[in-house]
Write a protein that holds these residues in place. Structure first.
Motif, short mmCIF file in Angstrom:
data_model
loop_
_atom_site.label_atom_id
_atom_site.label_comp_id
_atom_site.label_asym_id
_atom_site.label_seq_id
_atom_site.Cartn_x
_atom_site.Cartn_y
_atom_site.Cartn_z
N SER A 15 0.84 -1.20 0.00
CA SER A 15 0.00 0.00 0.00
C SER A 15 0.87 1.25 0.00
CB SER A 15 -0.88 0.00 1.26
OG SER A 15 -1.40 1.28 1.51
N ALA A 16 0.35 2.30 -0.65
CA ALA A 16 1.04 3.60 -0.64
C ALA A 16 0.41 4.52 0.40
CB ALA A 16 0.98 4.24 -2.02
N GLY A 17 -0.40 3.94 1.30
CA GLY A 17 -1.11 4.74 2.30
C GLY A 17 -0.20 5.54 3.22
N ALA A 18 1.06 5.11 3.31
CA ALA A 18 2.01 5.80 4.20
C ALA A 18 2.19 7.27 3.83
CB ALA A 18 3.37 5.09 4.18
N VAL A 19 1.90 7.63 2.58
CA VAL A 19 2.09 9.03 2.17
C VAL A 19 1.19 9.97 2.97
CG1 VAL A 19 2.86 8.48 -0.18
CG2 VAL A 19 0.43 8.90 0.24
N LYS A 20 0.09 9.42 3.53
CA LYS A 20 -0.85 10.26 4.30
C LYS A 20 -0.59 10.18 5.79
CE LYS A 20 -4.52 9.34 0.96
NZ LYS A 20 -5.69 8.48 0.75
N ARG A 21 0.43 9.40 6.18
CA ARG A 21 0.64 9.15 7.61
C ARG A 21 1.97 9.71 8.10
NH1 ARG A 21 -0.87 3.47 6.04
NH2 ARG A 21 -3.12 3.64 5.73
N SER A 22 2.03 9.90 9.41
CA SER A 22 3.27 10.33 10.06
C SER A 22 3.71 9.25 11.04
CB SER A 22 3.03 11.65 10.81
OG SER A 22 2.67 12.66 9.90
N PHE A 23 4.81 9.51 11.74
CA PHE A 23 5.29 8.55 12.74
C PHE A 23 4.36 8.53 13.96
CE2 PHE A 23 8.58 7.18 15.96
CZ PHE A 23 8.76 5.91 15.43
N TRP A 24 3.86 9.72 14.31
CA TRP A 24 2.86 9.87 15.38
C TRP A 24 3.28 9.18 16.68
CZ3 TRP A 24 -1.18 8.83 11.07
CH2 TRP A 24 -1.55 10.06 10.50
N PHE A 25 4.48 9.51 17.14
CA PHE A 25 5.00 8.92 18.38
C PHE A 25 4.17 9.33 19.59
CE2 PHE A 25 7.81 9.46 22.12
CZ PHE A 25 8.09 8.11 22.37
N ALA A 26 3.93 10.64 19.76
CA ALA A 26 3.19 11.13 20.94
C ALA A 26 1.77 10.55 20.95
CB ALA A 26 3.14 12.66 20.93
N GLU A 27 1.18 10.43 19.76
CA GLU A 27 -0.18 9.91 19.66
C GLU A 27 -0.22 8.42 20.01
OE1 GLU A 27 0.16 13.58 17.13
OE2 GLU A 27 1.41 11.83 17.53
N PHE A 28 0.79 7.69 19.56
CA PHE A 28 0.90 6.26 19.88
C PHE A 28 1.05 6.10 21.40
CE2 PHE A 28 3.08 2.26 20.55
CZ PHE A 28 2.60 1.41 19.56
N ARG A 29 1.91 6.92 21.97
CA ARG A 29 2.14 6.86 23.43
C ARG A 29 0.85 7.13 24.19
NH1 ARG A 29 7.06 10.24 25.63
NH2 ARG A 29 5.86 11.95 24.76
N LYS A 30 0.08 8.11 23.72
CA LYS A 30 -1.18 8.43 24.39
C LYS A 30 -2.14 7.25 24.35
CE LYS A 30 -2.73 12.27 25.32
NZ LYS A 30 -3.12 13.67 25.46
#
Length: 208
Positions: A15-30
């Protein structure tokens, strides 16, 4: 499914869906913190809509972040959630990177086929050519990847570079993109092994 027959993850379609995503570390932690405090993903989903827990600029973005982060969280075993709280930030980032790898087969292949190989041969730089060769190979192996435009592949390359930098395993500040081999906490290594994720461990640490 395409390529590597690793036993530690369910292969998903490229999938090329990663182009719309970030690493989102703080969000993952939350999300992990809330799961560890007893909330369910459905409750976190509602909380996100009602309280904008990720401080997203729009509700559409809030939903997009939750969908991506919850998918990553679901793609790793629950044993990683408690471990996450006990790890230092460097190892927490590796857990997030592992979750991204488990939820995105193409990104997993990049880490396994390119990053791991660089660690093995002792080449400590990641160049634009490495990305272009990787995607050219994937276009030969997969009709789906072959159908993507050069623009999409360029955006994916940029996204992968950002992910690797935010995960702390490459550094742009030192000349070209310098590869920084992660030093995994023993408890994280053990957790990967306990979940039959040897190939993920090899990909991150440069083992044949």
């Amino acid at each position: 499914m395409e390529n590597i027959g690793e036993g530690d993850m369910t292969r998903k379609e490229y999938s090329a869906g990663a182009v719309k995503r970030s690493f989102w570390f703080a969000e993952f932690r939350k999300v992990v913190n809330l799961l560890n405090s007893g909330k369910t993903l459905n409750e976190i989903k509602t909380l996100n809509l009602e309280e904008n827990i990720f401080s997203a600029p729009t509700q559409a973005r809030a939903i997009q972040i939750f969908n991506a982060v919850s998918s990553r969280v679901k793609n790793i075993d629950k044993s990683f959630y408690q471990l996450f709280e006990r790890c230092d930030i460097a190892n927490q980032k590796i857990i997030v990177l592992t979750a991204v790898m488990q939820s995105d087969s193409l990104f997993f292949d990049f880490i396994y086929e390119v990053y791991r190989e660089k660690l093995i041969i002792g080449d400590n730089e990641l160049t634009d050519r490495d990305f272009s060769i990787f995607f050219k190979n994937k276009q030969l192996q997969s009709e789906k990847v072959a159908s993507w435009t050069d623009y999409t592949l360029k955006r994916l390359s940029t996204c992968y570079k950002t992910m690797l930098m935010e995960a702390g395993i490459i550094n742009r500040a030192i000349g070209n993109r310098k590869i920084l081999k992660p030093i995994l906490d023993k408890s994280l290594e053990n957790c990967l092994l306990a979940n039959r994720m040897e190939i993920t461990l090899h990909a991150l640490t440069g083992v044949r």
